[in-house]
Design a protein around this motif. Structure first.
Motif, PDB file in Angstrom:
ATOM      1  N   GLN A 181     -33.502   2.859 -29.625  1.00 25.43           N
ATOM      2  CA  GLN A 181     -32.578   2.633 -30.739  1.00 25.43           C
ATOM      3  C   GLN A 181     -32.814   3.670 -31.836  1.00 25.43           C
ATOM      4  O   GLN A 181     -31.862   4.244 -32.356  1.00 25.43           O
ATOM      5  CB  GLN A 181     -32.790   1.228 -31.319  1.00 25.43           C
TER       6      GLN A 181
ATOM      7  N   GLN B 116     -37.176  -0.962 -39.270  1.00 23.71           N
ATOM      8  CA  GLN B 116     -35.721  -1.120 -39.321  1.00 23.71           C
ATOM      9  C   GLN B 116     -35.191  -0.683 -40.684  1.00 23.71           C
ATOM     10  O   GLN B 116     -34.128  -0.086 -40.781  1.00 23.71           O
ATOM     11  CB  GLN B 116     -35.341  -2.574 -39.025  1.00 23.71           C
TER      12      GLN B 116
ATOM     13  N   SER C 181     -36.566  -0.520 -28.718  1.00 24.90           N
ATOM     14  CA  SER C 181     -36.582  -0.191 -30.146  1.00 24.90           C
ATOM     15  C   SER C 181     -36.724   1.312 -30.362  1.00 24.90           C
ATOM     16  O   SER C 181     -36.042   1.893 -31.212  1.00 24.90           O
ATOM     17  CB  SER C 181     -37.711  -0.940 -30.846  1.00 24.90           C
TER      18      SER C 181
ATOM     19  N   ILE D 202     -41.198  -4.275 -36.575  1.00 25.30           N
ATOM     20  CA  ILE D 202     -39.849  -3.791 -36.303  1.00 25.30           C
ATOM     21  C   ILE D 202     -38.993  -3.895 -37.550  1.00 25.30           C
ATOM     22  O   ILE D 202     -38.231  -2.991 -37.861  1.00 25.30           O
ATOM     23  CB  ILE D 202     -39.228  -4.558 -35.118  1.00 25.30           C
ATOM     24  N   TRP D 203     -39.130  -4.985 -38.307  1.00 19.82           N
ATOM     25  CA  TRP D 203     -38.354  -5.101 -39.532  1.00 19.82           C
ATOM     26  C   TRP D 203     -38.728  -3.995 -40.519  1.00 19.82           C
ATOM     27  O   TRP D 203     -37.860  -3.437 -41.177  1.00 19.82           O
ATOM     28  CB  TRP D 203     -38.543  -6.472 -40.165  1.00 19.82           C
TER      29      TRP D 203
ATOM     30  N   TYR E  95     -39.074  -4.576 -25.188  1.00 20.96           N
ATOM     31  CA  TYR E  95     -38.682  -4.629 -26.592  1.00 20.96           C
ATOM     32  C   TYR E  95     -39.108  -3.356 -27.333  1.00 20.96           C
ATOM     33  O   TYR E  95     -38.332  -2.774 -28.077  1.00 20.96           O
ATOM     34  CB  TYR E  95     -39.307  -5.872 -27.222  1.00 20.96           C
TER      35      TYR E  95
ATOM     36  N   TYR F 183     -35.164   3.051 -40.610  1.00 20.67           N
ATOM     37  CA  TYR F 183     -34.065   3.453 -39.740  1.00 20.67           C
ATOM     38  C   TYR F 183     -32.724   3.290 -40.457  1.00 20.67           C
ATOM     39  O   TYR F 183     -31.892   4.196 -40.482  1.00 20.67           O
ATOM     40  CB  TYR F 183     -34.107   2.621 -38.459  1.00 20.67           C
TER      41      TYR F 183
ATOM     42  N   SER G 224     -40.377   7.183 -34.373  1.00 13.16           N
ATOM     43  CA  SER G 224     -40.788   6.484 -33.152  1.00 13.16           C
ATOM     44  C   SER G 224     -42.308   6.472 -33.011  1.00 13.16           C
ATOM     45  O   SER G 224     -42.890   5.458 -32.610  1.00 13.16           O
ATOM     46  CB  SER G 224     -40.159   7.145 -31.927  1.00 13.16           C
TER      47      SER G 224
ATOM     48  N   ALA H  82     -33.099  -4.576 -27.573  1.00 17.22           N
ATOM     49  CA  ALA H  82     -33.689  -4.361 -28.898  1.00 17.22           C
ATOM     50  C   ALA H  82     -33.282  -5.461 -29.875  1.00 17.22           C
ATOM     51  O   ALA H  82     -34.032  -5.781 -30.791  1.00 17.22           O
ATOM     52  CB  ALA H  82     -33.266  -3.005 -29.453  1.00 17.22           C
TER      53      ALA H  82
ATOM     54  N   SER I  39     -29.782   0.493 -24.957  1.00 14.20           N
ATOM     55  CA  SER I  39     -30.948  -0.221 -25.482  1.00 14.20           C
ATOM     56  C   SER I  39     -30.587  -1.292 -26.510  1.00 14.20           C
ATOM     57  O   SER I  39     -31.467  -1.999 -27.000  1.00 14.20           O
ATOM     58  CB  SER I  39     -31.926   0.780 -26.099  1.00 14.20           C
TER      59      SER I  39
END
Length: 192
Positions: A84, A155, A81, A151-152, A77, A158, A133, A67, A63
């Protein structure tokens, strides 16, 4: 994928090509590891952990390209993600479990039955992945903010989890190595 995925400036083309190469090489190495372990024909708790961490790493590596690179396909996408998050965090937590098993064996001087606790370890590894998730998907599908902003935001969570996991790994491994050094130098190590 759109034609813009591999188009654009020379720098962008090099970036996309490198990301694709890393994704392909990582995936092939993971598949090779799984095949090699199957060919060995040995199956025990330690091998179970290694195979599981390799499957999660494969999920991460496969992925990686969709991603990181804007393909223009939002469902791809989002799926990449989530893969990921699951692959990266679970493999990191499994690495922590392997370090803890090594520490346990050295500290208590007795074997640890990994097979007996395998499903508990799996739940511990997957629980943070599922939570992150689910939050990511809820935010991505419900809010009106751009997908990149969401996503940021995830992120950072994560990355923080991965950094904590890496720090924990170093701490446990350093402690284990210190115990081994004490044992080999003849100093008494407290055992229970």
């Amino acid at each position: 994928m759109t034609t813009e995925t591999f188009g654009g400036s020379t720098q962008h083309q090099v970036f996309v090509s490198l990301v694709l190469a890393v994704s392909c090489v990582g995936s092939l190495v993971d598949i090779f590891m799984i095949c090699l372990i199957r060919k060995m024909g040995i199956w025990n708790g330690h091998i179970m952990l290694i195979v599981t961490i390799t499957w999660f790493q494969l999920l991460y590596d496969v992925s990686f390209f969709p991603a990181i690179v804007q393909t223009g396909v939002q469902p791809l996408y989002l799926t990449a993600s989530v893969c990921q998050f699951v692959g990266g965090i679970a493999s990191s937590i499994f690495s922590n479990c392997i370090a803890l098993v090594a520490w346990y064996v050295v500290y208590y001087k007795k074997a640890f039955d990994i097979a007996k606790y395998y499903y508990a370890i799996l739940i511990v590894a997957l629980l943070p992945c599922v939570i992150i998730s689910a939050i990511f998907l809820l935010v991505a599908l419900v809010q009106s903010a751009t997908i990149l902003d969401q996503i940021w935001g995830m992120q950072y969570t994560y990355t923080d989890l991965r950094m904590v996991s890496i720090g924990f790994n170093f701490l446990v491994r350093f402690t284990t190595l210190r115990l081994i050094k004490q044992m080999s130098s003849g100093k008494a190590v407290k055992s229970r």
